[in-house]
Design a protein around this motif. Structure first.
Motif, PDB file in Angstrom:
ATOM      1  N   MET A   1       0.851  -1.181   0.000  1.00  0.00           N
ATOM      2  CA  MET A   1       0.000   0.000   0.000  1.00  0.00           C
ATOM      3  C   MET A   1       0.892   1.239   0.000  1.00  0.00           C
ATOM      4  N   SER A   2       0.505   2.232  -0.773  1.00  0.00           N
ATOM      5  CA  SER A   2       1.307   3.436  -0.869  1.00  0.00           C
ATOM      6  C   SER A   2       1.094   4.321   0.361  1.00  0.00           C
ATOM      7  N   LYS A   3       2.093   5.118   0.635  1.00  0.00           N
ATOM      8  CA  LYS A   3       2.019   6.042   1.763  1.00  0.00           C
ATOM      9  C   LYS A   3       1.067   7.187   1.419  1.00  0.00           C
ATOM     10  N   LEU A   4       0.256   7.553   2.402  1.00  0.00           N
ATOM     11  CA  LEU A   4      -0.681   8.652   2.199  1.00  0.00           C
ATOM     12  C   LEU A   4       0.031  10.000   2.323  1.00  0.00           C
ATOM     13  N   THR A   5      -0.425  10.951   1.521  1.00  0.00           N
ATOM     14  CA  THR A   5       0.085  12.306   1.669  1.00  0.00           C
ATOM     15  C   THR A   5      -0.556  12.920   2.911  1.00  0.00           C
ATOM     16  N   ASP A   6      -0.020  14.042   3.358  1.00  0.00           N
ATOM     17  CA  ASP A   6      -0.603  14.730   4.513  1.00  0.00           C
ATOM     18  C   ASP A   6      -2.058  15.114   4.234  1.00  0.00           C
ATOM     19  N   LYS A   7      -2.331  15.550   3.022  1.00  0.00           N
ATOM     20  CA  LYS A   7      -3.697  15.951   2.658  1.00  0.00           C
ATOM     21  C   LYS A   7      -4.643  14.749   2.687  1.00  0.00           C
ATOM     22  N   GLN A   8      -4.201  13.607   2.169  1.00  0.00           N
ATOM     23  CA  GLN A   8      -5.031  12.411   2.183  1.00  0.00           C
ATOM     24  C   GLN A   8      -5.281  11.935   3.617  1.00  0.00           C
ATOM     25  N   ARG A   9      -4.260  11.971   4.443  1.00  0.00           N
ATOM     26  CA  ARG A   9      -4.394  11.567   5.847  1.00  0.00           C
ATOM     27  C   ARG A   9      -5.376  12.497   6.558  1.00  0.00           C
ATOM     28  N   GLN A  10      -5.271  13.803   6.319  1.00  0.00           N
ATOM     29  CA  GLN A  10      -6.181  14.762   6.943  1.00  0.00           C
ATOM     30  C   GLN A  10      -7.619  14.502   6.509  1.00  0.00           C
ATOM     31  N   ARG A  11      -7.797  14.210   5.238  1.00  0.00           N
ATOM     32  CA  ARG A  11      -9.136  13.932   4.706  1.00  0.00           C
ATOM     33  C   ARG A  11      -9.748  12.708   5.385  1.00  0.00           C
ATOM     34  N   LEU A  12      -8.954  11.651   5.553  1.00  0.00           N
ATOM     35  CA  LEU A  12      -9.450  10.453   6.228  1.00  0.00           C
ATOM     36  C   LEU A  12      -9.740  10.726   7.704  1.00  0.00           C
ATOM     37  N   ASP A  13      -8.870  11.479   8.346  1.00  0.00           N
ATOM     38  CA  ASP A  13      -9.104  11.845   9.751  1.00  0.00           C
ATOM     39  C   ASP A  13     -10.383  12.670   9.897  1.00  0.00           C
ATOM     40  N   ASP A  14     -10.593  13.600   8.969  1.00  0.00           N
ATOM     41  CA  ASP A  14     -11.805  14.423   9.001  1.00  0.00           C
ATOM     42  C   ASP A  14     -13.053  13.554   8.825  1.00  0.00           C
ATOM     43  N   MET A  15     -13.002  12.618   7.886  1.00  0.00           N
ATOM     44  CA  MET A  15     -14.143  11.737   7.668  1.00  0.00           C
ATOM     45  C   MET A  15     -14.388  10.872   8.905  1.00  0.00           C
ATOM     46  N   ALA A  16     -13.339  10.363   9.507  1.00  0.00           N
ATOM     47  CA  ALA A  16     -13.490   9.563  10.724  1.00  0.00           C
ATOM     48  C   ALA A  16     -14.167  10.379  11.819  1.00  0.00           C
ATOM     49  N   ASP A  17     -13.795  11.644  11.934  1.00  0.00           N
ATOM     50  CA  ASP A  17     -14.433  12.522  12.931  1.00  0.00           C
ATOM     51  C   ASP A  17     -15.910  12.727  12.631  1.00  0.00           C
ATOM     52  N   VAL A  18     -16.246  12.937  11.366  1.00  0.00           N
ATOM     53  CA  VAL A  18     -17.650  13.106  10.971  1.00  0.00           C
ATOM     54  C   VAL A  18     -18.438  11.845  11.325  1.00  0.00           C
ATOM     55  N   LEU A  19     -17.841  10.686  11.061  1.00  0.00           N
ATOM     56  CA  LEU A  19     -18.536   9.419  11.279  1.00  0.00           C
ATOM     57  C   LEU A  19     -18.660   9.037  12.750  1.00  0.00           C
ATOM     58  N   LYS A  20     -17.990   9.749  13.615  1.00  0.00           N
ATOM     59  CA  LYS A  20     -18.101   9.480  15.053  1.00  0.00           C
ATOM     60  C   LYS A  20     -19.426   9.977  15.621  1.00  0.00           C
ATOM     61  N   THR A  21     -20.097  10.868  14.896  1.00  0.00           N
ATOM     62  CA  THR A  21     -21.346  11.426  15.416  1.00  0.00           C
ATOM     63  C   THR A  21     -22.548  10.811  14.694  1.00  0.00           C
ATOM     64  N   GLU A  22     -23.631  10.716  15.422  1.00  0.00           N
ATOM     65  CA  GLU A  22     -24.869  10.211  14.827  1.00  0.00           C
ATOM     66  C   GLU A  22     -25.314  11.115  13.680  1.00  0.00           C
ATOM     67  N   GLN A  23     -25.180  12.422  13.880  1.00  0.00           N
ATOM     68  CA  GLN A  23     -25.582  13.375  12.843  1.00  0.00           C
ATOM     69  C   GLN A  23     -24.727  13.212  11.589  1.00  0.00           C
ATOM     70  N   GLY A  24     -23.429  13.041  11.773  1.00  0.00           N
ATOM     71  CA  GLY A  24     -22.537  12.856  10.632  1.00  0.00           C
ATOM     72  C   GLY A  24     -22.861  11.594   9.861  1.00  0.00           C
ATOM     73  N   ARG A  25     -23.098  10.493  10.576  1.00  0.00           N
ATOM     74  CA  ARG A  25     -23.450   9.239   9.907  1.00  0.00           C
ATOM     75  C   ARG A  25     -24.783   9.367   9.174  1.00  0.00           C
ATOM     76  N   ARG A  26     -25.718  10.096   9.774  1.00  0.00           N
ATOM     77  CA  ARG A  26     -27.026  10.282   9.144  1.00  0.00           C
ATOM     78  C   ARG A  26     -26.886  11.067   7.828  1.00  0.00           C
ATOM     79  N   VAL A  27     -26.092  12.115   7.842  1.00  0.00           N
ATOM     80  CA  VAL A  27     -25.891  12.923   6.628  1.00  0.00           C
ATOM     81  C   VAL A  27     -25.177  12.106   5.551  1.00  0.00           C
ATOM     82  N   ILE A  28     -24.128  11.407   5.934  1.00  0.00           N
ATOM     83  CA  ILE A  28     -23.393  10.585   4.960  1.00  0.00           C
ATOM     84  C   ILE A  28     -24.323   9.523   4.370  1.00  0.00           C
TER      85      ILE A  28
END
Length: 90
Positions: A1-28
């Protein structure tokens, strides 16, 4: 697997944060559902089919993003949806 760029890592971290909330999961989930990412479109005309496939492709990209950031959240969203459907049919 290739190494993620800082931007890609931030994007995944942001999505993980969104998915931690019921509201975020509902919107997604709503976006995924509206995209028709699981279904095929038997459209009769090319323009309608193209529109559907464009929405579907975006939904597939969002699904991939969710699965990379937090796969258990997708399962959580499916369970929530199943519970909601059960309440409606009861």
């Amino acid at each position: 697997m290739s190494k993620l760029t800082d931007k890609q890592r931030q994007r995944l971290d942001d999505m993980a944060d969104v998915l931690k909330t019921e509201q975020g999961r509902r919107v997604i989930w709503e976006i995924l559902d509206e995209s028709g990412f699981i279904s095929r479109n038997p459209a009769l005309d090319q323009a309608t089919m193209n529109r559907h496939e464009g929405r579907r492709e975006l939904g597939i990209e969002l699904y991939d993003w969710v699965m990379e950031a937090s796969p258990h959240s997708f399962l959580n969203m499916l369970k929530t949806r199943a519970d909601e459907m059960e309440k409606i049919s009861s």
